[in-house]
Design a protein around this motif. Structure first.
Motif, PDB file in Angstrom:
ATOM      1  N   TYR A 115       0.817  -1.205   0.000  1.00 16.85           N
ATOM      2  CA  TYR A 115       0.000   0.000   0.000  1.00 16.85           C
ATOM      3  C   TYR A 115       0.858   1.266   0.000  1.00 16.85           C
ATOM      4  O   TYR A 115       0.323   2.368  -0.060  1.00 16.85           O
ATOM      5  N   ALA A 116       2.167   1.151   0.056  1.00 13.95           N
ATOM      6  CA  ALA A 116       3.051   2.319   0.133  1.00 13.95           C
ATOM      7  C   ALA A 116       2.813   3.335  -0.993  1.00 13.95           C
ATOM      8  O   ALA A 116       2.815   4.546  -0.724  1.00 13.95           O
ATOM      9  N   PRO A 117       2.593   2.931  -2.240  1.00 15.40           N
ATOM     10  CA  PRO A 117       2.310   3.952  -3.267  1.00 15.40           C
ATOM     11  C   PRO A 117       1.058   4.777  -2.958  1.00 15.40           C
ATOM     12  O   PRO A 117       0.933   5.920  -3.407  1.00 15.40           O
ATOM     13  N   GLN A 118       0.151   4.210  -2.177  1.00 13.14           N
ATOM     14  CA  GLN A 118      -1.076   4.923  -1.822  1.00 13.14           C
ATOM     15  C   GLN A 118      -0.813   6.110  -0.893  1.00 13.14           C
ATOM     16  O   GLN A 118      -1.713   6.908  -0.630  1.00 13.14           O
ATOM     17  N   LEU A 119       0.419   6.249  -0.420  1.00 10.27           N
ATOM     18  CA  LEU A 119       0.765   7.423   0.388  1.00 10.27           C
ATOM     19  C   LEU A 119       0.634   8.708  -0.429  1.00 10.27           C
ATOM     20  O   LEU A 119       0.541   9.795   0.135  1.00 10.27           O
ATOM     21  N   PHE A 120       0.605   8.577  -1.741  1.00 10.21           N
ATOM     22  CA  PHE A 120       0.437   9.726  -2.630  1.00 10.21           C
ATOM     23  C   PHE A 120      -1.029   9.951  -3.008  1.00 10.21           C
ATOM     24  O   PHE A 120      -1.320  10.707  -3.936  1.00 10.21           O
ATOM     25  N   SER A 121      -1.944   9.330  -2.293  1.00  8.33           N
ATOM     26  CA  SER A 121      -3.370   9.437  -2.616  1.00  8.33           C
ATOM     27  C   SER A 121      -3.932  10.833  -2.423  1.00  8.33           C
ATOM     28  O   SER A 121      -5.010  11.140  -2.941  1.00  8.33           O
ATOM     29  N   ALA A 125      -7.056  14.781  -5.361  1.00  8.45           N
ATOM     30  CA  ALA A 125      -7.820  16.028  -5.345  1.00  8.45           C
ATOM     31  C   ALA A 125      -7.508  16.915  -6.551  1.00  8.45           C
ATOM     32  O   ALA A 125      -8.213  17.894  -6.781  1.00  8.45           O
ATOM     33  N   LEU A 126      -6.484  16.584  -7.327  1.00  5.83           N
ATOM     34  CA  LEU A 126      -6.129  17.405  -8.479  1.00  5.83           C
ATOM     35  C   LEU A 126      -7.233  17.351  -9.533  1.00  5.83           C
ATOM     36  O   LEU A 126      -7.681  16.269  -9.917  1.00  5.83           O
ATOM     37  N   PRO A 127      -7.654  18.511  -9.996  1.00  6.65           N
ATOM     38  CA  PRO A 127      -8.693  18.517 -11.037  1.00  6.65           C
ATOM     39  C   PRO A 127      -8.194  17.807 -12.301  1.00  6.65           C
ATOM     40  O   PRO A 127      -7.048  17.975 -12.699  1.00  6.65           O
ATOM     41  N   TYR A 128      -9.049  17.047 -12.897  1.00  6.38           N
ATOM     42  CA  TYR A 128      -8.813  16.317 -14.150  1.00  6.38           C
ATOM     43  C   TYR A 128      -7.797  15.176 -14.011  1.00  6.38           C
ATOM     44  O   TYR A 128      -7.853  14.228 -14.762  1.00  6.38           O
ATOM     45  N   LEU A 129      -6.857  15.284 -13.113  1.00  2.00           N
ATOM     46  CA  LEU A 129      -5.818  14.260 -12.971  1.00  2.00           C
ATOM     47  C   LEU A 129      -6.074  13.305 -11.815  1.00  2.00           C
ATOM     48  O   LEU A 129      -5.406  12.284 -11.698  1.00  2.00           O
ATOM     49  N   ILE A 136      -3.510   4.829 -11.407  1.00  2.00           N
ATOM     50  CA  ILE A 136      -2.073   4.524 -11.452  1.00  2.00           C
ATOM     51  C   ILE A 136      -1.584   4.036 -10.093  1.00  2.00           C
ATOM     52  O   ILE A 136      -0.829   3.055 -10.000  1.00  2.00           O
ATOM     53  N   LEU A 137      -2.013   4.698  -9.012  1.00  2.00           N
ATOM     54  CA  LEU A 137      -1.600   4.280  -7.670  1.00  2.00           C
ATOM     55  C   LEU A 137      -2.127   2.885  -7.333  1.00  2.00           C
ATOM     56  O   LEU A 137      -1.432   2.093  -6.693  1.00  2.00           O
ATOM     57  N   SER A 138      -3.333   2.576  -7.771  1.00  2.31           N
ATOM     58  CA  SER A 138      -3.893   1.237  -7.529  1.00  2.31           C
ATOM     59  C   SER A 138      -3.103   0.165  -8.275  1.00  2.31           C
ATOM     60  O   SER A 138      -2.803  -0.889  -7.723  1.00  2.31           O
ATOM     61  N   ILE A 139      -2.777   0.441  -9.522  1.00  2.00           N
ATOM     62  CA  ILE A 139      -1.978  -0.515 -10.305  1.00  2.00           C
ATOM     63  C   ILE A 139      -0.586  -0.671  -9.702  1.00  2.00           C
ATOM     64  O   ILE A 139      -0.071  -1.783  -9.592  1.00  2.00           O
TER      65      ILE A 139
END
Length: 168
Positions: A115-121, A125-129, A136-139
């Protein structure tokens, strides 16, 4: 990468190793004491990061304070339940299809660090992205889980993919 001590002593080193998909990190995770507690800490921080991303959207939508807190609380519960369910179902698939049986804590600590990449979750909140970043974080987390399962459970990539996918 040489680590001695407990997983909590080298928490951030292990987290960055899991994010960078370094096999050595998962190798150390399976041998260190308190790896499960450190993995739980990763999941809590990832859930907090996701809550921050969602709270920005709730704030922008001017949600009332009570509903704001309730929404974040429910989100945190669902995030934690999702983690435990994925760990339990992956553990069950591994033990069902690929004996010998392994302890639940092995899968739980591996998944927790995946789950470490999910630290960037918070970036959701970024619009459109936000949505593409979330995908990408889930993959990335799933790939991290596959790497962790191949190392900590001595499975090949195909078998780890079966366990992880059926568990998911």
């Amino acid at each position: 990468m040489t680590i001695t001590g407990t997983a909590l002593d080298h928490f951030w080193q292990l987290v960055w190793g899991a994010i960078a998909l370094k096999p050595e990190a998962f190798n150390f995770i399976k041998t260190l004491p308190s790896a499960t507690q450190a993995a739980d800490k990763v999941v809590i921080l990832a859930g907090l990061s996701q809550a921050i991303g969602q709270s920005i959207i709730l704030f922008i939508n001017r949600v009332k304070p009570f509903r704001f807190v309730v929404s974040l609380g429910i989100s945190a519960l669902l995030f934690g339940f999702g983690y435990l369910f994925w760990a339990l179902s992956t553990w069950a698939m591994k033990n069902l299809f690929y004996p010998p049986d392994i302890p639940f804590t092995d899968v739980r600590s591996t998944l927790g660090f995946a789950y470490a990449p999910q630290l960037f979750s918070f970036l959701i909140a970024l619009p459109y992205l936000g949505v593409p970043i979330n995908v990408i974080l889930s993959i990335w987390s799933f790939i991290s889980l596959l790497l962790g399962l191949t190392i900590s459970l001595n499975l090949d990539v195909f078998d780890a993919a079966i366990c992880g996918t059926l568990g998911w």
